[in-house]
Enzyme design. Structure first.
Site, PDB file in Angstrom:
ATOM      1  N   CYS A 186      28.471  38.472  40.672  1.00  0.00           N
ATOM      2  CA  CYS A 186      27.417  38.696  39.670  1.00  0.00           C
ATOM      3  C   CYS A 186      28.023  38.776  38.283  1.00  0.00           C
ATOM      4  O   CYS A 186      29.025  39.462  38.074  1.00  0.00           O
ATOM      5  CB  CYS A 186      26.698  39.999  39.939  1.00  0.00           C
ATOM      6  N   GLN A 228      24.760  31.651  46.199  1.00  0.00           N
ATOM      7  CA  GLN A 228      24.330  32.728  47.079  1.00  0.00           C
ATOM      8  C   GLN A 228      22.904  33.112  46.716  1.00  0.00           C
ATOM      9  O   GLN A 228      22.618  33.447  45.562  1.00  0.00           O
ATOM     10  CB  GLN A 228      25.245  33.944  46.909  1.00  0.00           C
ATOM     11  N   TYR A 280      22.011  45.049  50.519  1.00  0.00           N
ATOM     12  CA  TYR A 280      20.822  44.436  49.908  1.00  0.00           C
ATOM     13  C   TYR A 280      19.782  44.148  50.988  1.00  0.00           C
ATOM     14  O   TYR A 280      19.974  44.491  52.150  1.00  0.00           O
ATOM     15  CB  TYR A 280      21.229  43.216  49.076  1.00  0.00           C
TER      16      TYR A 280
HETATM   17  C1  FNR Z   1      31.373  40.992  43.476  1.00  0.00           C
HETATM   18  N1  FNR Z   1      31.050  40.810  44.826  1.00  0.00           N
HETATM   19  C2  FNR Z   1      29.863  40.201  45.161  1.00  0.00           C
HETATM   20  N2  FNR Z   1      29.566  39.910  46.459  1.00  0.00           N
HETATM   21  C3  FNR Z   1      28.481  39.212  46.780  1.00  0.00           C
HETATM   22  O1  FNR Z   1      28.252  38.963  47.953  1.00  0.00           O
HETATM   23  N3  FNR Z   1      27.614  38.796  45.814  1.00  0.00           N
HETATM   24  C4  FNR Z   1      27.820  39.051  44.501  1.00  0.00           C
HETATM   25  O2  FNR Z   1      27.065  38.585  43.637  1.00  0.00           O
HETATM   26  C5  FNR Z   1      28.954  39.833  44.153  1.00  0.00           C
HETATM   27  N4  FNR Z   1      29.183  40.201  42.868  1.00  0.00           N
HETATM   28  C6  FNR Z   1      30.419  40.688  42.496  1.00  0.00           C
HETATM   29  C7  FNR Z   1      30.741  40.833  41.147  1.00  0.00           C
HETATM   30  C8  FNR Z   1      32.021  41.219  40.769  1.00  0.00           C
HETATM   31  C9  FNR Z   1      32.371  41.299  39.311  1.00  0.00           C
HETATM   32  C10 FNR Z   1      32.977  41.513  41.764  1.00  0.00           C
HETATM   33  C11 FNR Z   1      34.383  41.912  41.397  1.00  0.00           C
HETATM   34  C12 FNR Z   1      32.650  41.437  43.089  1.00  0.00           C
HETATM   35  C13 FNR Z   1      32.083  40.970  45.860  1.00  0.00           C
HETATM   36  C14 FNR Z   1      33.030  39.771  45.871  1.00  0.00           C
HETATM   37  O3  FNR Z   1      32.364  38.574  46.226  1.00  0.00           O
HETATM   38  C15 FNR Z   1      34.203  39.983  46.863  1.00  0.00           C
HETATM   39  O4  FNR Z   1      33.676  40.068  48.152  1.00  0.00           O
HETATM   40  C16 FNR Z   1      34.986  41.229  46.533  1.00  0.00           C
HETATM   41  O5  FNR Z   1      35.330  41.274  45.163  1.00  0.00           O
HETATM   42  C17 FNR Z   1      36.245  41.347  47.388  1.00  0.00           C
HETATM   43  O6  FNR Z   1      37.098  40.257  47.182  1.00  0.00           O
HETATM   44  P1  FNR Z   1      38.371  40.360  46.189  1.00  0.00           P
HETATM   45  O7  FNR Z   1      37.844  40.539  44.796  1.00  0.00           O
HETATM   46  O8  FNR Z   1      39.174  41.531  46.643  1.00  0.00           O
HETATM   47  O9  FNR Z   1      39.076  39.054  46.354  1.00  0.00           O
END
Ligand code: FNR
Length: 364
Positions: A27, A103, A188
């Protein structure tokens, strides 16, 4: 059989990804006009990471209805103006060699919150004013102890929401996305239906496993009606609530088994319900969830995500057969060229280095 390596291409439902690295949805909370329309920020954020070498780039959680937004600043796909704005973003991602994915989500009881930006209390509900709305949920049960405004969905609201997912998927197709990922994770709406902690309904959408999975299965069926058979349909799921009496990995594996053939890709995250995180921590803490789904299913591509940051560590997940693909999120916020840098570090064959041709001098 020699196991595949991280930088070998992979096919998901016949769609080729140049490697097994996926930018997960993140996001951006950047629709300043609060109209769900993506703009320059989303374009550069996603295009930069396509140029950086990811095999697939997944656009942030995008709401299927206005009230499904986590915050008023979220992107959407509930109207055609939004679809038109996504189109050039898809074109650019594809031009740069990655599969453009999105997504689709609905925040349910976790909607109408302040965006997670610096200095802002994360996930805090907005309780009054024009940015506040009463949220939808399976049972009017909040996902944590924060005060919220929510009501249990009527069956017609469930049907409308299922349809909204299908309508958004149709728009995603028209915009040019090659993959849709349904957001069934992180507390969610879909996850709120799956988990007995938030779903206390006594009708056909609650109760046992069959009842709690009905909403998601109806969404999958409705999306399948409109989403082209030759594109990728995926689900990001919380593989476990990490709580007693919560949604479990056993139920996740069963669901993946039941959906194999309809859904091509499972992306294994976890948690999202409750005030605190109760699960395992550390590098690759969610990989065992991906491995469980991979071992329990056939023909589904399974990706792992979470605190995987080092090139060798990420490559090992694939070569050890623990998952088919890996998402790298925060590390790729710090470095959009994470895949290219990893390929150089691992010294993979020249043709597998996903560097944009404009940047080729960086190698010497
Ligand atoms: C996220 N994450 C996330 N997950 C998801 O399913 N939909 C989303 O829109 C978001 N938004 C989001 C925003 C930001 C700024 C972060 C840092 C994380 C979770 C993300 O997709 C991921 O699963 C996690 O950050 C864990 O992976 P990493 O960052 O450790 O590689």
């Amino acid at each position: 059989v020699t196991p595949p390596t991280l930088f070998e291409p992979i096919e998901i439902n016949g769609v080729r990804l140049r490697n097994r690295l996926i930018l997960p949805p993140m996001c951006q909370y950047s629709c300043e006009a609060r109209d769900g329309v993506p703009h320059g920020w989303q374009f550069q954020h996603l295009a930069a990471r396509a140029a950086g070498g990811f095999g697939m780039v997944v656009a942030e959680a995008t709401a299927v209805t206005p009230e499904g937004r986590i915050s008023p600043w979220d992107t959407g796909l509930w109207n055609d103006e939004q679809a038109q704005a996504w189109a050039p973003i898809c074109d650019e991602i594809a031009e740069l060699g990655a599969v453009p994915a999105i997504q689709l989500g609905h925040a349910g009881a976790k909607a109408s919150t302040v965006p997670m930006h610096p200095g802002v209390p994360a996930g805090q509900p907005i309780l009054e004013g024009p940015d506040s709305w009463e949220t939808l949920s399976p049972s009017g049960v909040p996902t944590n102890s924060m005060e919220i405004r929510t009501h249990a969905m009527q069956v017609d609201e469930i049907r409308e929401t299922v349809q909204a997912f299908a309508d958004a998927a149709e728009r995603a197709d028209r915009a040019g996305f090659g993959a849709v990922q349904l957001h069934a994770a992180h507390g969610y709406l879909i996850h709120q239906f799956l988990s007995p902690l938030t779903n206390t309904r006594t009708d056909e959408y609650g109760g046992d496993y069959e009842g709690r999975t009905r909403f998601l299965k109806e969404i999958v069926a409705a999306v399948r009606e409109v989403w082209p058979a030759d594109k990728i349909l995926g689900i990001r799921i919380s593989g476990s609530d990490w709580r007693e009496d919560g949604w479990s990995i056993e139920e996740t594996v069963r669901l993946a088994q039941e959906l194999q053939g309809q859904v091509h890709w499972f992306d294994l995250s976890s948690a999202g319900i409750g005030d605190t995180y109760e699960g395992p921590k550390g590098p690759g803490y969610q990989v065992p969830l991906a491995t469980a789904v991979k071992e329990g299913t056939e023909g589904i591509v399974v990706s792992a995500v979470g605190s995987l940051t080092g090139a060798q560590e990420v490559a090992d997940v694939v070569t050890a057969g623990r998952a088919d693909a890996v998402c790298v999120g925060r590390a790729a916020l710090a470095n959009p060229n994470w895949p290219t840098a990893a390929a150089l570090e691992l010294d993979v064959p020249e043709e597998q280095v996903p560097m944009a041709r404009q940047y080729f001098r960086a190698k010497w």
